[in-house]
Design a protein around this motif. Sequence first.
Motif, PDB file in Angstrom:
ATOM      1  N   SER A 203       0.822  -1.207   0.000  1.00 37.48           N
ATOM      2  CA  SER A 203       0.000   0.000   0.000  1.00 37.48           C
ATOM      3  C   SER A 203       0.857   1.258   0.000  1.00 37.48           C
ATOM      4  O   SER A 203       0.438   2.304  -0.518  1.00 37.48           O
ATOM      5  N   ILE A 426      -6.395  -0.879  -1.391  1.00 41.04           N
ATOM      6  CA  ILE A 426      -6.776  -0.964   0.020  1.00 41.04           C
ATOM      7  C   ILE A 426      -8.198  -1.517   0.175  1.00 41.04           C
ATOM      8  O   ILE A 426      -8.501  -2.174   1.178  1.00 41.04           O
ATOM      9  N   PHE A 443      -5.876   4.691   5.613  1.00 44.61           N
ATOM     10  CA  PHE A 443      -5.306   4.616   4.264  1.00 44.61           C
ATOM     11  C   PHE A 443      -6.110   5.448   3.262  1.00 44.61           C
ATOM     12  O   PHE A 443      -5.539   5.997   2.315  1.00 44.61           O
TER      13      PHE A 443
END
Length: 519
Positions: A203, A426, A443
């Motif tokens: 990520s 994500i 995120f």
Amino acid sequence: MGTSEGAAVTPQSPPASPPARWMYVARMSCVLAPIVALITMGMIRFIPTAAQLGRLGDGGGFLVVKFLLAIALIIVVGSLGGWVAGRIGQPRVVGEMVAGIALGPSLFGQFASGAQQWLFSSQLIPHLSLIAQLTVVVFVFLLGANLPLGLLRGSGRRVTALVVGMVAIPTMSGILLAGGILSGLYRPAGVGLVPFLLFVGVSMGVTAFPVLVRILDEHGLIRSKIGMLGLTAAGIGDAIAWGLLVVAVAAIHDDSTTVAIRTVALLIVFAVLVWLVFRPALRRFLIFAEQNAAARASSTPVLLLSAVGGAFITDWIGVHAIFGAFLVGMSVPRENVLVRNLTQAIERGVAVILPLFFAVVGLNVQIGLLRNPQDLLACGLVIMTAMVSKIGTTTLIARLTKLTWRDSTGLGIMMNCRGLTELVVITTGWSLGIIGQNLFVIFVVMTLVTTMMTGPLLGWLKLGGEDSLTETAGSEPEPAVSEPSQPSRARQPAFNSWECDDRQHPSATRQENLEHLEA
């Protein structure tokens, strides 16, 4: 791609003599068999999933009306958010992301909780999620189809160094952050440490290639050497990030080494079959479709069904559906004019319904969860780690390859753009249970911040025009990338529908800039 080659491979009509006719039928059967097989295998799993929409009727006709009303509201609000983002100099996707979050409990639910829960009831969310999943499958297919494979060849030592640094260092930084702080606070129960660490690392290493294309175009950098260098590095980096994501998803089965090995082995076999069998068959079919009206009319369904088929085959294997769509997208022949026209039409359709994906994400984002000092601290650490590892690493490596500080910093800012690609990643992790809701929200905030800062910072740097790539004194010049050949006028920009500003450019220069990106 010439006419003579296409005619030699697939004539317009079967030969008159019986032996030649049978040979023609056999050859066309060999072409169609892999395509039909992939679509059929995917449909075996997809049709039962799509049949879930039939349950809308269980709630009566009013539930169907509410479902359509929710879709209409999402599309209108998403389009409005994209338009506002374009007016303030941000990519359209940023406005659509914010609009999707606004429709969730973070904003709409705060001011009109009853109306929000009535419109987006628990009965409708699974159906909206299914449509959003299909939208993401097509988006990832387009991402693979528009990945500039031509730019990924012969890029030189500078790009190699940049890619290794911009992926490896942020990924390692994310792994260290996850192992040191995030694991104890945000790792869901039952999730192994390895997949959690890998996923957080991936990520951090993502760069949104399609969003970056639009930002560079808006700043007049799309044909500059620094812009081409950035796009090349971003394209290679994205391909590596998707590969690492496959490993992270496969590592979920760390409770059984046999299952993990089987999953990875099946995925490799599928990828090989797509590349060595399906890809040449699709190329021959599309060459034939350029000369045959009936085949040409079926080209769009073939591409879409192939993407969906590949997606559900990988879902069947045990990894996420997006990997199959991405593999099928990468196998699409970019030199085919018909493909370019078809993908443009598909992009326009996806642009209309893409806000559904953002809305489904927004329904699961509660910004209010970050009121806790612990969550705020974690969010700040994630944002700082993402920015420093991407901007800092890329800047230093670019500087070591003899670029000026200005160009090096510009490359770092480009690589820090995460956009829609990060959101897809994500969301995949959240749907598979690798991360929980709190870390998912963190995120999402990181994605918004890093995407929104890219355009303004590039504008502040004022990198310049086509020859902005400047070597420091005393260094040997190294071309960033090989200059693509002059493309056909039929070539249009990738992802032009949902990433671009609605404003019309006063001249054809911007359009020609995007046409310079030949896959």
